[in-house]
Scaffold this motif. Structure first.
Motif, PDB file in Angstrom:
ATOM      1  N   ARG A  90       0.473  -1.381  -0.354  1.00 31.40           N
ATOM      2  CA  ARG A  90       0.016  -0.633   0.087  1.00 31.40           C
ATOM      3  C   ARG A  90       0.431   1.248  -0.004  1.00 31.40           C
ATOM      4  N   LYS A  91       2.303   0.644  -0.465  1.00 35.64           N
ATOM      5  CA  LYS A  91       2.827   1.975  -0.654  1.00 35.64           C
ATOM      6  C   LYS A  91       3.829   2.657  -1.434  1.00 35.64           C
ATOM      7  N   PHE A  92       4.385   1.538  -1.928  1.00 34.99           N
ATOM      8  CA  PHE A  92       5.081   1.529  -3.288  1.00 34.99           C
ATOM      9  C   PHE A  92       4.513   0.266  -4.160  1.00 34.99           C
ATOM     10  N   ALA A  93       4.987  -0.892  -3.583  1.00 34.21           N
ATOM     11  CA  ALA A  93       4.748  -2.270  -5.315  1.00 34.21           C
ATOM     12  C   ALA A  93       4.592  -3.511  -4.164  1.00 34.21           C
ATOM     13  N   GLU A  94       4.016  -4.442  -5.055  1.00 36.52           N
ATOM     14  CA  GLU A  94       4.277  -5.989  -4.583  1.00 36.52           C
ATOM     15  C   GLU A  94       5.618  -6.641  -4.520  1.00 36.52           C
ATOM     16  N   ASP A  95       6.218  -7.576  -3.448  1.00 33.80           N
ATOM     17  CA  ASP A  95       7.202  -8.174  -3.525  1.00 33.80           C
ATOM     18  C   ASP A  95       6.782  -9.559  -3.014  1.00 33.80           C
ATOM     19  N   GLU A  96       7.259 -10.512  -5.106  1.00 32.37           N
ATOM     20  CA  GLU A  96       6.115 -11.797  -4.413  1.00 32.37           C
ATOM     21  C   GLU A  96       7.680 -12.690  -3.574  1.00 32.37           C
ATOM     22  N   ALA A  97       8.915 -11.922  -3.418  1.00 31.62           N
ATOM     23  CA  ALA A  97       9.588 -13.173  -2.697  1.00 31.62           C
ATOM     24  C   ALA A  97       9.039 -13.048  -0.972  1.00 31.62           C
ATOM     25  N   ILE A  98       7.645 -12.586  -0.655  1.00 28.87           N
ATOM     26  CA  ILE A  98       7.186 -12.931   0.923  1.00 28.87           C
ATOM     27  C   ILE A  98       5.850 -12.566   0.505  1.00 28.87           C
ATOM     28  N   LEU A  99       5.526 -13.964   0.335  1.00 28.23           N
ATOM     29  CA  LEU A  99       4.200 -14.972   0.046  1.00 28.23           C
ATOM     30  C   LEU A  99       3.121 -13.870   1.607  1.00 28.23           C
ATOM     31  N   CYS A 100       2.357 -13.475   1.831  1.00 25.53           N
ATOM     32  CA  CYS A 100       1.291 -12.851   2.350  1.00 25.53           C
ATOM     33  C   CYS A 100      -0.407 -13.714   2.529  1.00 25.53           C
ATOM     34  N   GLY A 101      -0.774 -13.845   3.770  1.00 24.17           N
ATOM     35  CA  GLY A 101      -2.929 -13.835   3.231  1.00 24.17           C
ATOM     36  C   GLY A 101      -3.307 -14.449   4.687  1.00 24.17           C
ATOM     37  N   LEU A 102      -4.426 -15.239   4.146  1.00 27.73           N
ATOM     38  CA  LEU A 102      -4.993 -15.472   5.223  1.00 27.73           C
ATOM     39  C   LEU A 102      -5.842 -17.092   4.171  1.00 27.73           C
ATOM     40  N   GLY A 103      -5.872 -17.084   5.834  1.00 28.77           N
ATOM     41  CA  GLY A 103      -6.146 -18.890   5.983  1.00 28.77           C
ATOM     42  C   GLY A 103      -6.938 -19.838   6.101  1.00 28.77           C
ATOM     43  N   ARG A 104      -6.917 -20.841   6.147  1.00 26.17           N
ATOM     44  CA  ARG A 104      -7.946 -21.681   7.877  1.00 26.17           C
ATOM     45  C   ARG A 104      -6.302 -23.094   7.908  1.00 26.17           C
ATOM     46  N   PHE A 105      -5.906 -23.120   9.196  1.00 27.38           N
ATOM     47  CA  PHE A 105      -5.029 -23.445   9.904  1.00 27.38           C
ATOM     48  C   PHE A 105      -5.562 -25.153  10.781  1.00 27.38           C
ATOM     49  N   ARG A 106      -6.185 -25.980   9.746  1.00 23.48           N
ATOM     50  CA  ARG A 106      -6.633 -27.296  10.633  1.00 23.48           C
ATOM     51  C   ARG A 106      -7.504 -26.769  11.689  1.00 23.48           C
ATOM     52  N   GLY A 107      -8.468 -25.986  10.455  1.00 24.24           N
ATOM     53  CA  GLY A 107      -9.348 -25.523  11.115  1.00 24.24           C
ATOM     54  C   GLY A 107     -10.207 -23.832  12.534  1.00 24.24           C
ATOM     55  N   GLN A 108      -8.660 -23.406  12.000  1.00 24.00           N
ATOM     56  CA  GLN A 108      -8.449 -22.274  12.658  1.00 24.00           C
ATOM     57  C   GLN A 108      -8.276 -20.810  11.063  1.00 24.00           C
ATOM     58  N   SER A 109      -9.321 -20.311  11.985  1.00 26.40           N
ATOM     59  CA  SER A 109      -8.093 -18.595  10.976  1.00 26.40           C
ATOM     60  C   SER A 109      -7.163 -18.601  11.403  1.00 26.40           C
ATOM     61  N   VAL A 110      -6.000 -18.153  10.292  1.00 31.61           N
ATOM     62  CA  VAL A 110      -4.907 -17.635  10.805  1.00 31.61           C
ATOM     63  C   VAL A 110      -3.867 -16.464   8.955  1.00 31.61           C
ATOM     64  N   ALA A 111      -2.752 -16.040  10.268  1.00 32.38           N
ATOM     65  CA  ALA A 111      -2.617 -14.906   8.912  1.00 32.38           C
ATOM     66  C   ALA A 111      -1.192 -16.352   8.686  1.00 32.38           C
ATOM     67  N   VAL A 112      -0.941 -15.874   7.233  1.00 33.12           N
ATOM     68  CA  VAL A 112       0.665 -16.617   6.995  1.00 33.12           C
ATOM     69  C   VAL A 112       1.655 -16.126   6.048  1.00 33.12           C
ATOM     70  N   ILE A 113       2.662 -15.708   7.098  1.00 35.82           N
ATOM     71  CA  ILE A 113       3.707 -14.958   5.274  1.00 35.82           C
ATOM     72  C   ILE A 113       5.127 -16.085   5.901  1.00 35.82           C
TER      73      ILE A 113
END
Length: 318
Positions: A90-113
């Motif tokens: 939200r300031k300069f660009a996307e960097d695909e060297a690092i993947l980020c997102g939201l999902g579910r880990f064994r039924g629990q909502s988590v953020a992933v980096i």
């Protein structure tokens, strides 16, 4: 096709003979060589087990960099359901060297980096060989803050030789971005767990690994600088990387002894690349166990635990 490291040559020769015998045994009217094949398979398995039971720090470095080792994308695919990637800082660009997102880990909502190196020429260029730029760390900060706001645990996968050292990264504030990411991880009010799945290189790794629990795969490394860079600094001779790897205490076993990390995830005999599915499951089990420890913790207790852990480093163990 299996890819062998230089020190694995004796095992490679045995396994090649096993494959030759196996191919011969499958031919029509082939002689009965089942017993000989079984003996050779056992010999190859023992040679592999003996070799990996006594790896040197430099050999572990080579295993950590193995091109067929599971990558961040593999762990996300194997462990995270309904993964929704989040892009851009939200300031300069996307960097695909690092993947980020939201999902579910064994039924629990988590953020992933997670840091992604890529697995072939095209993907390595796309992901910049896992070397994160300032916008990547700022994207990670954005996701950490989002996770904190909505009470989501953060799961990090660390695999980088180091942050991107190019002049454009310095111009955009690389050091500040890494510091902000480290700060965001340290003040997180929800539990965060980092796993070093390959290389954990310098501040480039620490930016997403200042967590309540830091795990390492058995043959991964976590270091202030690469052995080659350290050898160049210490002895002005990068060919002494093996000496540097030994002196720096960069293996999971050494770091566990010094209290720098919190757990070691066992790898299949021969390394994670020999059985990626089993490795990914083992990491998932270890992460689930780590998160369960903080199930009843308040945000204040989570922060206090993390603060006490990092402030205690170097004081309680030598």
């Amino acid at each position: 096709m299996a890819s062998y490291l230089d020190f694995e040559k004796p095992v490679a020769e045995l396994e090649a003979r096993v494959e030759d015998l196996r191919a011969l045994s499958e031919k029509k009217d082939s002689p009965n060589i089942g017993e000989e094949l079984a003996k050779l398979e056992a010999k190859a398995a023992k040679a592999l087990a003996d070799l990996y039971a006594a790896l040197t720090p430099w050999q572990k470095t080579q295993v950590a960099r193995h091109p067929q080792r599971p990558h961040c994308v593999d762990y996300i695919a194997g462990l995270i359901e309904d993964f929704t990637p989040l892009a851009g800082d939200r300031k300069f660009a996307e960097d695909e060297a690092i993947l980020c997102g939201l999902g579910r880990f064994r039924g629990q909502s988590v953020a992933v980096i997670g840091q992604e190196k890529g697995f072939d020429t095209a993907s390595r260029l796309k992901h910049n060989f896992g070397m994160v730029k300032p916008e990547g760390y700022r994207k990670a900060v954005r996701v950490m803050e989002l996770a904190d706001r909505f009470g989501l645990p953060v799961i990090s996968f660390v695999d980088t030789a180091g942050a991107f050292p190019g002049i454009e990264a310095e111009e955009r504030g690389q050091a500040e971005a890494i510091a902000r990411a480290t700060e965001a991880a340290l003040v997180q009010g929800t539990p965060n767990v980092a796993t070093v799945i390959g290389e954990g290189g310098s501040g480039g790794a620490l930016g997403i690994a200042a967590c309540n629990v830091v795990l390492m795969l058995e043959h991964s490394i976590y270091t202030v600088a690469s052995p080659e860079a350290s050898a160049s600094i210490l002895w002005r001779d990068s060919s002494r990387a093996q000496d540097a790897a030994t002196s720096m205490k960069i293996t999971a076993q050494d770091l566990m002894k010094f209290g720098i990390i919190d757990g070691i995830v066992a790898e299949p005999v021969g390394g994670a690349h020999r059985d990626p599915e089993a490795t990914i499951k083992s990491v998932g089990d270890a992460v689930a166990s780590a998160l369960a420890r903080f199930a009843e913790f308040s945000p204040e207790a989570v922060r206090a635990f993390r603060q006490e852990k990092f402030l205690g480093m170097g004081r309680n163990k030598v």
